[in-house]
Write a protein that holds these residues in place. Structure first.
Motif, PDB file in Angstrom:
ATOM      1  N   LYS A   1     -27.656  12.753 -35.242  1.00 43.19           N
ATOM      2  CA  LYS A   1     -26.828  12.696 -34.011  1.00 43.19           C
ATOM      3  C   LYS A   1     -27.599  12.046 -32.871  1.00 43.19           C
ATOM      4  CE  LYS A   1     -23.960  16.655 -34.529  1.00 43.19           C
ATOM      5  NZ  LYS A   1     -24.781  17.721 -35.008  1.00 43.19           N
TER       6      LYS A   1
ATOM      7  N   GLY B   1     -24.429  14.966 -42.810  1.00 43.59           N
ATOM      8  CA  GLY B   1     -25.295  13.991 -42.140  1.00 43.59           C
ATOM      9  C   GLY B   1     -25.687  12.804 -43.002  1.00 43.59           C
TER      10      GLY B   1
ATOM     11  N   ASP C   1     -24.381  14.497 -48.318  1.00 45.06           N
ATOM     12  CA  ASP C   1     -23.963  15.847 -47.915  1.00 45.06           C
ATOM     13  C   ASP C   1     -23.861  15.780 -46.389  1.00 45.06           C
ATOM     14  OD1 ASP C   1     -23.606  18.771 -48.961  1.00 45.06           O
ATOM     15  OD2 ASP C   1     -24.977  19.046 -47.300  1.00 45.06           O
TER      16      ASP C   1
ATOM     17  N   SER D   1     -15.034  18.284 -39.253  1.00 48.23           N
ATOM     18  CA  SER D   1     -14.281  17.058 -38.990  1.00 48.23           C
ATOM     19  C   SER D   1     -15.010  15.885 -39.644  1.00 48.23           C
ATOM     20  CB  SER D   1     -14.139  16.818 -37.483  1.00 48.23           C
ATOM     21  OG  SER D   1     -15.403  16.952 -36.846  1.00 48.23           O
TER      22      SER D   1
ATOM     23  N   ASN E   1     -19.974  24.544 -48.827  1.00 48.07           N
ATOM     24  CA  ASN E   1     -20.751  25.389 -49.733  1.00 48.07           C
ATOM     25  C   ASN E   1     -21.024  26.739 -49.088  1.00 48.07           C
ATOM     26  OD1 ASN E   1     -21.309  23.800 -52.138  1.00 48.07           O
ATOM     27  ND2 ASN E   1     -22.360  22.388 -50.763  1.00 48.07           N
TER      28      ASN E   1
ATOM     29  N   ARG F   1     -17.522  13.268 -30.247  1.00 47.25           N
ATOM     30  CA  ARG F   1     -17.303  14.709 -30.396  1.00 47.25           C
ATOM     31  C   ARG F   1     -15.806  15.006 -30.560  1.00 47.25           C
ATOM     32  NH1 ARG F   1     -21.080  16.028 -32.633  1.00 47.25           N
ATOM     33  NH2 ARG F   1     -20.754  18.229 -32.127  1.00 47.25           N
TER      34      ARG F   1
ATOM     35  N   ARG G   1     -29.013  16.381 -47.533  1.00 46.52           N
ATOM     36  CA  ARG G   1     -28.488  16.841 -46.240  1.00 46.52           C
ATOM     37  C   ARG G   1     -29.483  16.486 -45.140  1.00 46.52           C
ATOM     38  NH1 ARG G   1     -26.189  22.912 -45.155  1.00 46.52           N
ATOM     39  NH2 ARG G   1     -24.611  22.067 -46.579  1.00 46.52           N
TER      40      ARG G   1
ATOM     41  N   SER H   1     -19.730  21.099 -34.395  1.00 46.41           N
ATOM     42  CA  SER H   1     -20.642  22.159 -33.973  1.00 46.41           C
ATOM     43  C   SER H   1     -20.456  22.503 -32.493  1.00 46.41           C
ATOM     44  CB  SER H   1     -22.090  21.789 -34.272  1.00 46.41           C
ATOM     45  OG  SER H   1     -22.339  20.479 -33.837  1.00 46.41           O
TER      46      SER H   1
ATOM     47  N   THR I   1     -14.259  15.244 -52.553  1.00 43.40           N
ATOM     48  CA  THR I   1     -14.476  16.672 -52.289  1.00 43.40           C
ATOM     49  C   THR I   1     -13.247  17.276 -51.608  1.00 43.40           C
ATOM     50  OG1 THR I   1     -16.829  16.203 -52.074  1.00 43.40           O
ATOM     51  CG2 THR I   1     -16.081  18.346 -51.310  1.00 43.40           C
TER      52      THR I   1
ATOM     53  N   ARG J   1     -14.586   8.219 -54.442  1.00 40.29           N
ATOM     54  CA  ARG J   1     -15.731   9.101 -54.187  1.00 40.29           C
ATOM     55  C   ARG J   1     -15.702   9.674 -52.768  1.00 40.29           C
ATOM     56  NH1 ARG J   1     -17.971  12.701 -53.011  1.00 40.29           N
ATOM     57  NH2 ARG J   1     -20.086  13.435 -53.393  1.00 40.29           N
TER      58      ARG J   1
ATOM     59  N   ASN K   1     -16.665  14.306 -43.576  1.00 43.89           N
ATOM     60  CA  ASN K   1     -16.101  13.753 -44.803  1.00 43.89           C
ATOM     61  C   ASN K   1     -15.125  14.718 -45.482  1.00 43.89           C
ATOM     62  OD1 ASN K   1     -16.657  13.853 -48.000  1.00 43.89           O
ATOM     63  ND2 ASN K   1     -16.454  11.751 -47.309  1.00 43.89           N
ATOM     64  N   VAL K   2     -15.552  15.951 -45.709  1.00 43.06           N
ATOM     65  CA  VAL K   2     -14.727  16.882 -46.483  1.00 43.06           C
ATOM     66  C   VAL K   2     -13.457  17.251 -45.710  1.00 43.06           C
ATOM     67  CG1 VAL K   2     -14.682  19.128 -47.630  1.00 43.06           C
ATOM     68  CG2 VAL K   2     -16.768  17.754 -47.681  1.00 43.06           C
TER      69      VAL K   2
HETATM   70  P1  NDP Z   1     -20.333  15.841 -42.644  1.00 42.64           P
HETATM   71  O1  NDP Z   1     -21.671  15.639 -42.076  1.00 42.64           O
HETATM   72  O2  NDP Z   1     -19.482  14.659 -42.934  1.00 42.64           O
HETATM   73  O3  NDP Z   1     -19.485  16.822 -41.714  1.00 42.64           O
HETATM   74  C1  NDP Z   1     -19.937  18.118 -41.438  1.00 42.64           C
HETATM   75  C2  NDP Z   1     -18.989  18.743 -40.423  1.00 42.64           C
HETATM   76  O4  NDP Z   1     -19.320  20.113 -40.273  1.00 42.64           O
HETATM   77  C3  NDP Z   1     -19.112  18.119 -39.045  1.00 42.64           C
HETATM   78  O5  NDP Z   1     -17.878  18.231 -38.400  1.00 42.64           O
HETATM   79  C4  NDP Z   1     -20.175  18.984 -38.390  1.00 42.64           C
HETATM   80  O6  NDP Z   1     -20.131  18.988 -36.983  1.00 42.64           O
HETATM   81  C5  NDP Z   1     -19.821  20.345 -38.938  1.00 42.64           C
HETATM   82  N1  NDP Z   1     -21.048  21.177 -38.990  1.00 42.64           N
HETATM   83  C6  NDP Z   1     -22.188  20.913 -39.697  1.00 42.64           C
HETATM   84  N2  NDP Z   1     -23.108  21.865 -39.487  1.00 42.64           N
HETATM   85  C7  NDP Z   1     -22.534  22.733 -38.641  1.00 42.64           C
HETATM   86  C8  NDP Z   1     -22.973  23.938 -38.058  1.00 42.64           C
HETATM   87  N3  NDP Z   1     -24.197  24.436 -38.307  1.00 42.64           N
HETATM   88  N4  NDP Z   1     -22.100  24.600 -37.246  1.00 42.64           N
HETATM   89  C9  NDP Z   1     -20.853  24.101 -37.004  1.00 42.64           C
HETATM   90  N5  NDP Z   1     -20.383  22.963 -37.529  1.00 42.64           N
HETATM   91  C10 NDP Z   1     -21.213  22.295 -38.327  1.00 42.64           C
HETATM   92  O7  NDP Z   1     -20.560  16.709 -43.976  1.00 42.64           O
HETATM   93  P2  NDP Z   1     -19.571  16.957 -45.193  1.00 42.64           P
HETATM   94  O8  NDP Z   1     -18.164  16.923 -44.745  1.00 42.64           O
HETATM   95  O9  NDP Z   1     -20.001  16.077 -46.296  1.00 42.64           O
HETATM   96  O10 NDP Z   1     -19.974  18.448 -45.635  1.00 42.64           O
HETATM   97  C11 NDP Z   1     -19.291  19.614 -45.164  1.00 42.64           C
HETATM   98  C12 NDP Z   1     -19.532  20.776 -46.119  1.00 42.64           C
HETATM   99  O11 NDP Z   1     -19.057  20.424 -47.422  1.00 42.64           O
HETATM  100  C13 NDP Z   1     -20.995  21.179 -46.325  1.00 42.64           C
HETATM  101  O12 NDP Z   1     -21.049  22.576 -46.558  1.00 42.64           O
HETATM  102  C14 NDP Z   1     -21.376  20.451 -47.604  1.00 42.64           C
HETATM  103  O13 NDP Z   1     -22.468  21.051 -48.264  1.00 42.64           O
HETATM  104  C15 NDP Z   1     -20.088  20.617 -48.378  1.00 42.64           C
HETATM  105  N6  NDP Z   1     -19.900  19.682 -49.497  1.00 42.64           N
HETATM  106  C16 NDP Z   1     -19.901  18.326 -49.283  1.00 42.64           C
HETATM  107  C17 NDP Z   1     -19.707  17.470 -50.350  1.00 42.64           C
HETATM  108  C18 NDP Z   1     -19.593  16.003 -50.157  1.00 42.64           C
HETATM  109  O14 NDP Z   1     -19.222  15.317 -51.141  1.00 42.64           O
HETATM  110  N7  NDP Z   1     -19.814  15.442 -48.972  1.00 42.64           N
HETATM  111  C19 NDP Z   1     -19.598  17.985 -51.731  1.00 42.64           C
HETATM  112  C20 NDP Z   1     -19.513  19.419 -51.826  1.00 42.64           C
HETATM  113  C21 NDP Z   1     -19.693  20.223 -50.745  1.00 42.64           C
HETATM  114  P3  NDP Z   1     -21.248  18.176 -36.151  1.00 42.64           P
HETATM  115  O15 NDP Z   1     -20.906  16.743 -36.365  1.00 42.64           O
HETATM  116  O16 NDP Z   1     -21.096  18.629 -34.750  1.00 42.64           O
HETATM  117  O17 NDP Z   1     -22.573  18.570 -36.755  1.00 42.64           O
END
Ligand code: NDP
Length: 453
Positions: free
Chosen positions: A134, A168, A166, A238, A353, A290, A94, A262, A209, A205, A240-241
């Motif tokens: 970012k 970022g 994960d 918004s 998570n 954004r 991450r 965020s 998720t 892949r 990957n997941v």
């Molecule tokens: P990404 O970086 O692709 O997307 C994360 C998203 O969540 C972005 O829209 C981001 O917004 C937002 N976000 C992140 N941190 C915050 C915060 N503190 N407050 C508000 N919004 C936030 O990550 P993923 O989609 O891969 O991961 C999302 C979740 O899924 C996490 O909890 C990760 O641990 C979990 N996960 C991911 C897996 C994977 O295969 N990728 C597997 C299993 C679980 P912004 O761009 O503004 O930061």
């Protein structure tokens, strides 16, 4: 709280001060396990619980890098190698400014149980950095990834520890990390998962998720003779997941109403169809913009900026049938959970998570809604990472259909295993207990077999 949980948690708190997310994750598991320990004194005498909360190894290192103006920056890098009882350490990296030791320990701890549930031979780990991708140029991200891997490479390997993405860390970052590993080690191996197809990646892949969280929801509904068809769904995040959660909801006949980042949230009552999702994917994965830009493009949708003073997230205060939190930890608090129930939500499937705080989880359990906790519902990502490792070892690539069918089969098996464990230990329908207990038993029994290590 039982006496056992109280005294065990007292010791864990004393040893791990200032790590609230780690303590939260441990407490939830230990509360479930109190149902198991009475029946299995052998786990207590072998001190399995005391060992399972202690990482096998924590690596922490300096990551210096140069920005485009030639200025030096210093970030902190981590890898938590939590448990290798059932296979090589496996878990994502991450990159986010909020990253610290406690957050990565919570994620690594959850990963141990999640990986155990997938049926695949993977131990648990997690890593990352407080680097914020970012606003950085591609070259800056590359230089950071190269510096990060220059140190990490000596601690990982295809049979030791296999990181993935994960928050970022997506395809771009995995590419830069893999390139540097190969250069330094002079070795082309499956040391990372989430690779691109041309150089050892697996089909499905990127989707795994999100698709997996929706398959898990479909399993929970199917057990009650229902389906996702016609269901309205709240989705947060918004990235990957979130993106592939929406794609699969649409495919199964549901309607996704929301997205966030965020900065704030978008509500689109007409639903986020395939065309709108394509716009979001370009916005987030290519232009790296954004989510507020969504409302300029699609009439009828509204944007609400984050307001921390509110004490709740308006995204969870919209009438809907299902919720798929897909952003980050603790994004649903007790008030949000009450709002979900008030608005008719009957199912929560966690792509993120630990997105729900403990008082929020209590609200779900009291309302007896269908609740798939993250370590079960989002295990599809690491499951397909496991399948990527298998394909790398065999030096073959399976078809999209083959991987998707295996993913579906794994999500079904996780649901069945959790439901059965919940039933066996006297809490039918409680998949929190089911996931914690079933995930624990396989790891604990392997630790017993392997002696005091
Ligand atoms: P990404 O970086 O692709 O997307 C994360 C998203 O969540 C972005 O829209 C981001 O917004 C937002 N976000 C992140 N941190 C915050 C915060 N503190 N407050 C508000 N919004 C936030 O990550 P993923 O989609 O891969 O991961 C999302 C979740 O899924 C996490 O909890 C990760 O641990 C979990 N996960 C991911 C897996 C994977 O295969 N990728 C597997 C299993 C679980 P912004 O761009 O503004 O930061």
């Amino acid at each position: 709280m039982s006496e056992f949980v109280k005294s065990f948690m007292g010791a864990v708190e004393a040893r791990n001060p200032a790590e609230p997310e780690f303590l939260q994750a441990v407490r939830e598991v230990v509360e479930s396990l109190s149902l198991v320990l009475d029946k299995h004194p052998e786990y207590q005498s072998a001190r399995i619980l005391e060992r399972i909360v202690e990482p096998e190894r924590v690596i922490m290192f300096r990551v210096p890098w140069l920005d485009d103006r030639g200025q030096v920056h210093v970030n902190r890098g981590f890898r938590i190698e939590m448990n290798s009882a059932i296979g090589p350490y496996k878990g994502g990296l991450r990159f986010h400014p909020s990253v610290n030791l406690g957050i990565l320990k919570f994620l690594a701890f959850e990963q141990v149980f999640k990986n155990s549930l997938t049926t695949l031979p993977m131990g648990g780990g997690k890593g990352g950095s407080d680097f914020d991708p970012k606003g950085k140029s591609d070259n800056e991200v590359m230089r950071f990834c190269q510096s990060f891997m220059t140190e990490l490479q000596r601690h990982i390997g295809p049979n030791t520890d296999v990181p993935a993405g994960d928050i970022g860390v997506g395809g771009r970052e995995i590419g830069f990390l893999f390139g540097q590993y190969k250069r330094v080690r002079n070795e082309f191996t499956g040391v990372l998962t989430g690779k691109a197809l041309n150089w050892g990646g697996s089909l499905i892949r990127p989707e795994a998720t999100g698709y997996g969280a929706v398959y898990f929801a479909a399993e929970m509904l199917g057990a009650k003779g229902d389906s996702l068809a016609g269901k309205s769904c709240l989705v947060s995040g918004s990235g990957n997941v979130a993106q592939y959660t929406i794609e699969k909801i649409n495919e199964l006949g549901g309607k996704a109403l929301t997205l966030s980042d965020s900065g704030g949230m978008v509500h689109d009552p007409a639903g986020i169809d395939a065309d709108k999702l394509a716009f979001v994917m370009d916005l987030k994965n290519v232009r790296r913009g954004r989510i507020s830009e969504y409302v300029d493009k699609f009439k009828g949708s509204t944007y609400t900026a984050v307001d921390a003073a509110l004490g709740y997230n308006p995204l969870w205060d919209i009438k809907a049938d299902c919720a798929f939190p897909s952003a980050t930890q603790n994004e649903i608090n007790g008030k949000d959970a009450k709002n979900l129930i008030k608005n008719g939500v009957k199912l929560v499937s966690e792509g993120a998570n630990m997105p729900t705080t403990p008082d929020g989880v209590d609200v779900y359990l009291a309302a007896k809604i269908m609740y798939g906790p993250g370590k079960a519902a989002n295990a599809g990502g690491v499951a397909v990472s496991g399948l990527e490792m298998s394909q790398n070892s065999m030096r073959i690539g399976w078809s999209r259909e083959e991987v998707d069918n295996r993913l579906k089969g794994i999500m079904k098996s996780i649901h069945t295993t959790c439901a059965q464990a919940a039933e066996t230990y006297g809490t039918p329908g409680n998949l929190v207990n089911g996931a914690n207990i079933a995930g624990f038993l396989k790891v604990a029994n392997s630790m017993l077999d392997q002696g005091v290590v």
